[in-house]
Design a protein around this motif. Structure first.
Motif, PDB file in Angstrom:
ATOM      1  N   ASN A  14       2.218  10.484  25.820  1.00  0.00           N
ATOM      2  CA  ASN A  14       0.989  10.640  25.043  1.00  0.00           C
ATOM      3  C   ASN A  14       0.801  12.057  24.514  1.00  0.00           C
ATOM      4  OD1 ASN A  14       0.562  10.745  28.087  1.00  0.00           O
ATOM      5  ND2 ASN A  14      -1.201  11.922  27.371  1.00  0.00           N
ATOM      6  N   GLN A  15       1.669  12.992  24.921  1.00  0.00           N
ATOM      7  CA  GLN A  15       1.555  14.366  24.427  1.00  0.00           C
ATOM      8  C   GLN A  15       2.495  14.662  23.263  1.00  0.00           C
ATOM      9  OE1 GLN A  15       1.579  17.424  27.467  1.00  0.00           O
ATOM     10  NE2 GLN A  15       0.418  16.157  28.901  1.00  0.00           N
ATOM     11  N   ARG A  16       3.270  13.682  22.820  1.00  0.00           N
ATOM     12  CA  ARG A  16       4.115  13.913  21.648  1.00  0.00           C
ATOM     13  C   ARG A  16       3.239  14.215  20.441  1.00  0.00           C
ATOM     14  NH1 ARG A  16       9.357  12.288  21.355  1.00  0.00           N
ATOM     15  NH2 ARG A  16       9.281  13.724  19.576  1.00  0.00           N
ATOM     16  N   ASN A  17       3.675  15.151  19.607  1.00  0.00           N
ATOM     17  CA  ASN A  17       2.864  15.559  18.463  1.00  0.00           C
ATOM     18  C   ASN A  17       3.744  16.231  17.419  1.00  0.00           C
ATOM     19  OD1 ASN A  17       2.545  18.750  18.774  1.00  0.00           O
ATOM     20  ND2 ASN A  17       2.537  17.818  20.821  1.00  0.00           N
ATOM     21  N   GLY A  18       3.165  16.503  16.264  1.00  0.00           N
ATOM     22  CA  GLY A  18       3.942  17.063  15.165  1.00  0.00           C
ATOM     23  C   GLY A  18       4.540  18.421  15.454  1.00  0.00           C
ATOM     24  N   TYR A  19       3.922  19.185  16.320  1.00  0.00           N
ATOM     25  CA  TYR A  19       4.432  20.527  16.616  1.00  0.00           C
ATOM     26  C   TYR A  19       5.681  20.495  17.491  1.00  0.00           C
ATOM     27  CZ  TYR A  19      -0.091  21.826  14.763  1.00  0.00           C
ATOM     28  OH  TYR A  19      -1.184  21.961  13.949  1.00  0.00           O
ATOM     29  N   ASP A  20       5.941  19.363  18.125  1.00  0.00           N
ATOM     30  CA  ASP A  20       7.110  19.334  19.009  1.00  0.00           C
ATOM     31  C   ASP A  20       8.427  19.247  18.237  1.00  0.00           C
ATOM     32  OD1 ASP A  20       7.691  16.562  18.532  1.00  0.00           O
ATOM     33  OD2 ASP A  20       6.418  15.942  20.196  1.00  0.00           O
ATOM     34  N   PHE A  21       8.343  19.153  16.905  1.00  0.00           N
ATOM     35  CA  PHE A  21       9.574  19.263  16.114  1.00  0.00           C
ATOM     36  C   PHE A  21      10.231  20.621  16.335  1.00  0.00           C
ATOM     37  CE2 PHE A  21       7.731  15.748  13.617  1.00  0.00           C
ATOM     38  CZ  PHE A  21       8.850  14.930  13.538  1.00  0.00           C
ATOM     39  N   ALA A  22       9.419  21.622  16.692  1.00  0.00           N
ATOM     40  CA  ALA A  22       9.968  22.945  16.943  1.00  0.00           C
ATOM     41  C   ALA A  22      10.938  22.933  18.124  1.00  0.00           C
ATOM     42  CB  ALA A  22       8.840  23.942  17.193  1.00  0.00           C
ATOM     43  N   VAL A  23      10.721  22.045  19.078  1.00  0.00           N
ATOM     44  CA  VAL A  23      11.659  21.901  20.191  1.00  0.00           C
ATOM     45  C   VAL A  23      12.949  21.255  19.701  1.00  0.00           C
ATOM     46  CG1 VAL A  23      12.051  20.822  22.444  1.00  0.00           C
ATOM     47  CG2 VAL A  23       9.788  21.751  21.876  1.00  0.00           C
ATOM     48  N   GLN A  24      12.811  20.202  18.917  1.00  0.00           N
ATOM     49  CA  GLN A  24      13.989  19.464  18.453  1.00  0.00           C
ATOM     50  C   GLN A  24      14.839  20.281  17.482  1.00  0.00           C
ATOM     51  OE1 GLN A  24      12.918  15.045  17.880  1.00  0.00           O
ATOM     52  NE2 GLN A  24      10.936  16.082  17.805  1.00  0.00           N
ATOM     53  N   GLN A  25      14.236  21.260  16.814  1.00  0.00           N
ATOM     54  CA  GLN A  25      15.005  22.105  15.907  1.00  0.00           C
ATOM     55  C   GLN A  25      16.075  22.910  16.636  1.00  0.00           C
ATOM     56  OE1 GLN A  25      11.415  23.903  13.991  1.00  0.00           O
ATOM     57  NE2 GLN A  25      12.564  23.648  12.104  1.00  0.00           N
ATOM     58  N   THR A  26      15.941  23.091  17.914  1.00  0.00           N
ATOM     59  CA  THR A  26      16.935  23.832  18.685  1.00  0.00           C
ATOM     60  C   THR A  26      18.154  22.986  19.022  1.00  0.00           C
ATOM     61  OG1 THR A  26      16.028  23.192  20.845  1.00  0.00           O
ATOM     62  CG2 THR A  26      15.067  25.130  19.766  1.00  0.00           C
ATOM     63  N   GLY A  27      18.062  21.683  18.780  1.00  0.00           N
ATOM     64  CA  GLY A  27      19.125  20.775  19.199  1.00  0.00           C
ATOM     65  C   GLY A  27      18.786  20.041  20.482  1.00  0.00           C
ATOM     66  N   MET A  28      17.642  20.381  21.084  1.00  0.00           N
ATOM     67  CA  MET A  28      17.205  19.690  22.294  1.00  0.00           C
ATOM     68  C   MET A  28      16.649  18.320  21.935  1.00  0.00           C
ATOM     69  SD  MET A  28      15.387  22.750  24.469  1.00  0.00           S
ATOM     70  CE  MET A  28      15.288  21.779  25.978  1.00  0.00           C
ATOM     71  N   ARG A  29      16.628  17.447  22.905  1.00  0.00           N
ATOM     72  CA  ARG A  29      16.039  16.118  22.724  1.00  0.00           C
ATOM     73  C   ARG A  29      14.953  15.915  23.765  1.00  0.00           C
ATOM     74  NH1 ARG A  29      18.080  12.254  26.353  1.00  0.00           N
ATOM     75  NH2 ARG A  29      17.289  10.616  24.989  1.00  0.00           N
ATOM     76  N   PHE A  30      13.929  15.151  23.359  1.00  0.00           N
ATOM     77  CA  PHE A  30      12.843  14.842  24.274  1.00  0.00           C
ATOM     78  C   PHE A  30      13.160  13.598  25.092  1.00  0.00           C
ATOM     79  CE2 PHE A  30       9.796  17.416  21.692  1.00  0.00           C
ATOM     80  CZ  PHE A  30       9.291  18.160  22.741  1.00  0.00           C
ATOM     81  N   VAL A  31      12.755  13.625  26.336  1.00  0.00           N
ATOM     82  CA  VAL A  31      12.747  12.449  27.197  1.00  0.00           C
ATOM     83  C   VAL A  31      11.277  12.144  27.473  1.00  0.00           C
ATOM     84  CG1 VAL A  31      13.366  11.502  29.444  1.00  0.00           C
ATOM     85  CG2 VAL A  31      14.972  12.987  28.223  1.00  0.00           C
ATOM     86  N   GLU A  32      10.788  11.043  26.923  1.00  0.00           N
ATOM     87  CA  GLU A  32       9.384  10.678  27.081  1.00  0.00           C
ATOM     88  C   GLU A  32       9.184   9.919  28.383  1.00  0.00           C
ATOM     89  OE1 GLU A  32       7.945   8.484  23.772  1.00  0.00           O
ATOM     90  OE2 GLU A  32       8.566   9.965  22.281  1.00  0.00           O
ATOM     91  N   ILE A  33       8.100  10.235  29.064  1.00  0.00           N
ATOM     92  CA  ILE A  33       7.817   9.563  30.322  1.00  0.00           C
ATOM     93  C   ILE A  33       6.374   9.087  30.360  1.00  0.00           C
ATOM     94  CG2 ILE A  33       9.521  10.938  31.591  1.00  0.00           C
ATOM     95  CD1 ILE A  33       7.105  12.539  32.755  1.00  0.00           C
ATOM     96  N   ASP A  34       6.122   8.104  31.213  1.00  0.00           N
ATOM     97  CA  ASP A  34       4.751   7.733  31.516  1.00  0.00           C
ATOM     98  C   ASP A  34       4.129   8.859  32.338  1.00  0.00           C
ATOM     99  OD1 ASP A  34       4.900   5.253  30.244  1.00  0.00           O
ATOM    100  OD2 ASP A  34       5.766   4.293  32.011  1.00  0.00           O
ATOM    101  N   PRO A  35       2.820   8.994  32.295  1.00  0.00           N
ATOM    102  CA  PRO A  35       2.179  10.169  32.916  1.00  0.00           C
ATOM    103  C   PRO A  35       1.989  10.045  34.424  1.00  0.00           C
ATOM    104  CG  PRO A  35       0.514   8.818  31.864  1.00  0.00           C
ATOM    105  CD  PRO A  35       1.834   8.172  31.562  1.00  0.00           C
TER     106      PRO A  35
END
Length: 366
Positions: free
Chosen positions: A109-130
């Motif tokens: 639920n915390q994914r948002n438009g600003y987290d593209f800055a993380v993905q720009q590094t080549g990292m990937r998100f792992v989404e989890i339930d809270p």
């Protein structure tokens, strides 16, 4: 004629929020003076970055600090630091990280438009339930860090940040808190890192009222040191994220000013504005004005929620929002939906609350 007038652009009274699209905030005289003085000399920029960081760290009770080119740039550099923390040998070869620890865990639920800055590094998100169980299950040999986006995206059911940090420490994982708009209160400048977060990120151009293209990275010295090798004036992933001498000195002045502000008086001003707007607007037919708290970024300041009856007024809230911008002066307010908008006092200059009130009366009675 102002320089904006020469370009055919009208200044806007901001009764909306500290939005980047409106320029964030207005720099006070102390900040402008610091920037003007800095512009008059050449200087060793890396040394200035270090000295300004040391002073900001001292002021904010942190181990280290680094001035970034905005909070989103801070997110990108923080993500980089989380990889370099585990793989210091990478250095200039970043972002060739496919074989390294390159996963960032985040609550879904915390994914948002600003987290593209993380993905720009080549990292990937792992989404989890809270939940703590989901967090523990998601941690593996590819996990580099955990990101936490503080503010309205944090749900009541989310694992509390303190517990997230405790779980992360069990696995030697840094937690990064994106707190870009989480000022006030000023105590947030040291609250998250005091809880054990490795890094906390803030916008320099929102409530701090520093230069708009600045941000603060606060926290662990080892992680902040790790990004210098790939940042200005060195070449690497952070090279495009340049911060000038004027911005560094400007944001330092902004932090010094912010920590010496009378925040109680500022809160009282906001309460007075909301009270005045309610008293002026509630007698009007088809209008309901009420105090709303906290404001749009979950900051502990009030704002005014206006609910309109389109049938009575003949216009929806969306049409009224557009009319505010077309007026003279142009005023930006916060659109909620077809029947509601908000007025925010935190971005106003003293006296503008009267202009906003009068514009509301004129529009809502026309």
């Amino acid at each position: 004629m102002s320089n904006y007038d020469a370009l055919g652009i009208r200044p806007v009274i901001n009764a909306n929020a500290t939005l980047t699209k409106l320029g964030g905030s207005l720099m006070p005289p102390e900040v402008l003076r610091a920037m003007n003085e800095a512009a008059n000399s050449f200087v060793d920029l890396p040394l200035l970055q270090r000295r300004v960081g040391e002073r900001i760290a001292e002021l904010t009770r942190n181990e280290a600090a680094y001035v970034t080119s905005g909070a989103a740039a801070g997110v990108m550099l923080a993500a980089t630091a989380c990889v370099l923390y585990h793989h210091p040998e990478v250095g200039m070869d970043f972002p060739q990280i496919a074989s390294l620890k390159n996963e960032a865990i985040v609550h879904r639920n915390q994914r948002n438009g600003y987290d593209f800055a993380v993905q720009q590094t080549g990292m990937r998100f792992v989404e989890i339930d809270p939940t703590p169980r989901a967090l523990r299950d998601a941690i593996n040999e590819k996990t580099a860090c955990i990101f936490w986006f503080e503010g309205r995206l944090v749900g009541e059911a989310d694992t509390p940040l303190q517990e997230v940090i405790a779980i992360a420490k069990e696995h030697d994982l840094p937690v990064v808190v994106d707190a870009a708009a989480q000022l006030p209160p000023p105590e947030n400048l040291w609250r998250f890192t005091g809880m054990g977060a490795a890094l906390a990120l803030f916008s320099g151009g929102k409530d701090l009222r520093g230069p708009q293209p600045t941000g603060l990275m606060l926290g662990r010295r080892d992680m902040i040191e790790s990004i210098r090798v790939i940042s200005v004036p060195n070449h690497g992933l952070g090279r495009p994220l340049k911060v000038g001498k004027e911005e560094m000195m400007g944001v330092l002045a902004a932090v010094e000013r912010y920590l010496n502000m009378d925040h109680a008086a500022r809160e009282a001003y906001c309460e007075d504005c909301v009270r005045m707007w309610r008293d002026a607007l509630n007698p009007l037919p088809g209008i309901s004005a009420e105090r709303d708290y906290p404001n749009e970024a979950n900051q502990p300041l009030p704002w005014c929620l206006i609910t309109v009856d389109p049938g009575t007024l003949g216009r929806s809230a969306s049409e009224l929002v557009a009319a505010f911008l077309e007026g003279d002066p142009a005023i930006s307010v916060f659109e909620v939906d077809e029947t509601r908008f908000r007025l925010n006092p935190m971005t106003l200059n003293p006296g503008e609350e009267i202009i906003v009130r009068d514009a509301c009366l004129a529009l809502l009675q026309s």
